[in-house]
Write a protein that holds these residues in place. Sequence first.
Motif, mmCIF file in Angstrom:
data_model
loop_
_atom_site.group_PDB
_atom_site.id
_atom_site.type_symbol
_atom_site.label_atom_id
_atom_site.label_comp_id
_atom_site.label_asym_id
_atom_site.label_seq_id
_atom_site.Cartn_x
_atom_site.Cartn_y
_atom_site.Cartn_z
ATOM 1 N N PRO A 155 34.813 15.516 -1.137
ATOM 2 C CA PRO A 155 33.926 16.594 -1.615
ATOM 3 C C PRO A 155 33.697 17.708 -0.590
ATOM 4 O O PRO A 155 33.258 18.794 -0.943
ATOM 5 N N LYS A 156 34.012 17.469 0.686
ATOM 6 C CA LYS A 156 33.801 18.500 1.713
ATOM 7 C C LYS A 156 34.673 19.729 1.463
ATOM 8 O O LYS A 156 34.285 20.841 1.776
ATOM 9 N N ALA A 157 35.865 19.514 0.908
ATOM 10 C CA ALA A 157 36.794 20.621 0.683
ATOM 11 C C ALA A 157 36.714 21.157 -0.742
ATOM 12 O O ALA A 157 37.645 21.795 -1.226
ATOM 13 N N ARG A 158 35.605 20.902 -1.417
ATOM 14 C CA ARG A 158 35.462 21.315 -2.816
ATOM 15 C C ARG A 158 35.603 22.826 -2.990
ATOM 16 O O ARG A 158 36.216 23.294 -3.938
ATOM 17 N N ASN A 159 35.045 23.609 -2.063
ATOM 18 C CA ASN A 159 35.095 25.067 -2.181
ATOM 19 C C ASN A 159 36.521 25.595 -2.125
ATOM 20 O O ASN A 159 36.863 26.562 -2.804
ATOM 21 N N ASP A 160 37.385 24.972 -1.308
ATOM 22 C CA ASP A 160 38.753 25.459 -1.140
ATOM 23 C C ASP A 160 39.670 25.042 -2.272
ATOM 24 O O ASP A 160 40.665 25.716 -2.549
ATOM 25 N N THR A 161 39.386 23.907 -2.932
ATOM 26 C CA THR A 161 40.371 23.351 -3.854
ATOM 27 C C THR A 161 39.922 23.255 -5.307
ATOM 28 O O THR A 161 40.750 23.000 -6.166
ATOM 29 N N GLU A 162 38.652 23.466 -5.604
ATOM 30 C CA GLU A 162 38.159 23.191 -6.958
ATOM 31 C C GLU A 162 38.840 24.038 -8.032
ATOM 32 O O GLU A 162 39.172 23.541 -9.105
ATOM 33 N N TYR A 163 39.104 25.293 -7.724
ATOM 34 C CA TYR A 163 39.716 26.170 -8.728
ATOM 35 C C TYR A 163 41.207 25.880 -8.921
ATOM 36 O O TYR A 163 41.825 26.401 -9.848
ATOM 37 N N LYS A 164 41.805 25.029 -8.064
ATOM 38 C CA LYS A 164 43.234 24.757 -8.150
ATOM 39 C C LYS A 164 43.575 23.406 -8.757
ATOM 40 O O LYS A 164 44.741 23.042 -8.809
ATOM 41 N N LEU A 165 42.603 22.647 -9.211
ATOM 42 C CA LEU A 165 42.869 21.279 -9.648
ATOM 43 C C LEU A 165 43.884 21.214 -10.793
ATOM 44 O O LEU A 165 44.744 20.334 -10.817
ATOM 45 N N ASP A 166 43.800 22.140 -11.742
ATOM 46 C CA ASP A 166 44.774 22.167 -12.840
ATOM 47 C C ASP A 166 46.178 22.466 -12.316
ATOM 48 O O ASP A 166 47.166 21.884 -12.776
ATOM 49 N N SER A 167 46.253 23.367 -11.343
ATOM 50 C CA SER A 167 47.546 23.693 -10.755
ATOM 51 C C SER A 167 48.136 22.490 -10.032
ATOM 52 O O SER A 167 49.338 22.235 -10.109
ATOM 53 N N PHE A 168 47.285 21.755 -9.307
ATOM 54 C CA PHE A 168 47.754 20.563 -8.598
ATOM 55 C C PHE A 168 48.390 19.571 -9.567
ATOM 56 O O PHE A 168 49.485 19.068 -9.330
ATOM 57 N N SER A 169 47.697 19.295 -10.676
ATOM 58 C CA SER A 169 48.225 18.298 -11.612
ATOM 59 C C SER A 169 49.487 18.811 -12.304
ATOM 60 O O SER A 169 50.433 18.043 -12.529
ATOM 61 N N GLY A 170 49.554 20.100 -12.625
ATOM 62 C CA GLY A 170 50.755 20.656 -13.248
ATOM 63 C C GLY A 170 51.959 20.632 -12.318
ATOM 64 O O GLY A 170 53.071 20.294 -12.723
ATOM 65 N N VAL A 171 51.734 20.965 -11.050
ATOM 66 C CA VAL A 171 52.824 20.962 -10.077
ATOM 67 C C VAL A 171 53.299 19.536 -9.818
ATOM 68 O O VAL A 171 54.504 19.264 -9.754
ATOM 69 N N TYR A 172 52.368 18.588 -9.707
ATOM 70 C CA TYR A 172 52.758 17.193 -9.454
ATOM 71 C C TYR A 172 53.538 16.632 -10.643
ATOM 72 O O TYR A 172 54.500 15.897 -10.463
ATOM 73 N N ARG A 173 53.129 17.000 -11.859
ATOM 74 C CA ARG A 173 53.862 16.545 -13.045
ATOM 75 C C ARG A 173 55.285 17.098 -13.033
ATOM 76 O O ARG A 173 56.242 16.409 -13.371
ATOM 77 N N LYS A 174 55.426 18.352 -12.611
ATOM 78 C CA LYS A 174 56.744 18.977 -12.580
ATOM 79 C C LYS A 174 57.624 18.378 -11.483
ATOM 80 O O LYS A 174 58.811 18.124 -11.695
ATOM 81 N N LEU A 175 57.052 18.101 -10.311
ATOM 82 C CA LEU A 175 57.841 17.586 -9.190
ATOM 83 C C LEU A 175 58.164 16.103 -9.329
ATOM 84 O O LEU A 175 59.266 15.675 -9.004
ATOM 85 N N CYS A 176 57.199 15.301 -9.794
ATOM 86 C CA CYS A 176 57.359 13.843 -9.787
ATOM 87 C C CYS A 176 57.411 13.223 -11.178
ATOM 88 O O CYS A 176 57.786 12.058 -11.314
ATOM 89 N N GLY A 177 56.979 13.940 -12.201
ATOM 90 C CA GLY A 177 57.018 13.399 -13.555
ATOM 91 C C GLY A 177 55.889 12.436 -13.868
ATOM 92 O O GLY A 177 55.998 11.646 -14.796
ATOM 93 N N LYS A 178 54.799 12.483 -13.117
ATOM 94 C CA LYS A 178 53.667 11.578 -13.355
ATOM 95 C C LYS A 178 52.432 12.393 -13.708
ATOM 96 O O LYS A 178 52.222 13.477 -13.164
ATOM 97 N N ASP A 179 51.604 11.838 -14.601
ATOM 98 C CA ASP A 179 50.351 12.497 -14.968
ATOM 99 C C ASP A 179 49.275 12.140 -13.955
ATOM 100 O O ASP A 179 49.065 10.966 -13.642
ATOM 101 N N VAL A 180 48.575 13.157 -13.458
ATOM 102 C CA VAL A 180 47.526 12.951 -12.462
ATOM 103 C C VAL A 180 46.308 13.756 -12.864
ATOM 104 O O VAL A 180 46.429 14.874 -13.353
ATOM 105 N N VAL A 181 45.125 13.160 -12.661
ATOM 106 C CA VAL A 181 43.866 13.858 -12.868
ATOM 107 C C VAL A 181 43.149 13.885 -11.528
ATOM 108 O O VAL A 181 42.961 12.841 -10.899
ATOM 109 N N PHE A 182 42.762 15.063 -11.081
ATOM 110 C CA PHE A 182 42.062 15.196 -9.809
ATOM 111 C C PHE A 182 40.575 15.321 -10.068
ATOM 112 O O PHE A 182 40.150 16.081 -10.940
ATOM 113 N N GLU A 183 39.784 14.574 -9.310
ATOM 114 C CA GLU A 183 38.328 14.600 -9.446
ATOM 115 C C GLU A 183 37.688 14.499 -8.079
ATOM 116 O O GLU A 183 38.337 14.155 -7.095
ATOM 117 N N TYR A 184 36.393 14.783 -8.063
ATOM 118 C CA TYR A 184 35.589 14.538 -6.875
ATOM 119 C C TYR A 184 34.683 13.362 -7.179
ATOM 120 O O TYR A 184 34.103 13.305 -8.272
#
Length: 189
Positions: A155-184
């Motif tokens: 949660p310490k890095a919430r300010n830097d990463t919160e707006y990118k969580l959808d991008s993280f899961s989309g990029v990981y799905r594209k690179l590795c083919g796995k579904d991921v949900v990011f949460e705090y």
Amino acid sequence: MFTALRKIQKDKEPTEFEESVAQALFDLENTNSELKSDLKDLYINSAVQIDVSGNRKAVVIHVPYRLRKAYRKIHVRLVRELEKKFSGKDVVIVATRKIIRPPKKGSAVKRPRSRTLTSVHENILEDLVQPAEIVGKRLRYRLDGSKIMKVFLDPKARNDTEYKLDSFSGVYRKLCGKDVVFEYPAAEA
């Protein structure tokens, strides 16, 4: 030979988008005084633009594995500047890693643990969420047999990463083919 093409090193001819990312890095090196010394010896392997949820796009920059520590030092500042240049796109920096197939039966060759599929996917996940740290993972199996991985970020890095969580899961799905949900994780009172 001080051009943007020395900021990208690959065997094939770089694409137009990769040249634009290399040009942005070159411009940052020349104009930004605080990043100039850090960016001097750094270069990229490739860059890809990925469509993420809705109309959002993400820029995935692949950097050489040996330079990943140097990129991590300046990660927050570099990503902030690159997101200004590529307005409306989330920038993600990932180290280039190689997966080696398991050795054949009876072969004396051992495969390093860092080259296994599982290890490479875990390290890509760590690279994706870079300013934040992963504090927990849960693997959820649904009734239909599909898997979803829940990744809990610091949660310490919430300010830097919160707006990118959808991008993280989309990029990981594209690179590795796995579904991921990011949460705090929920704060314990």
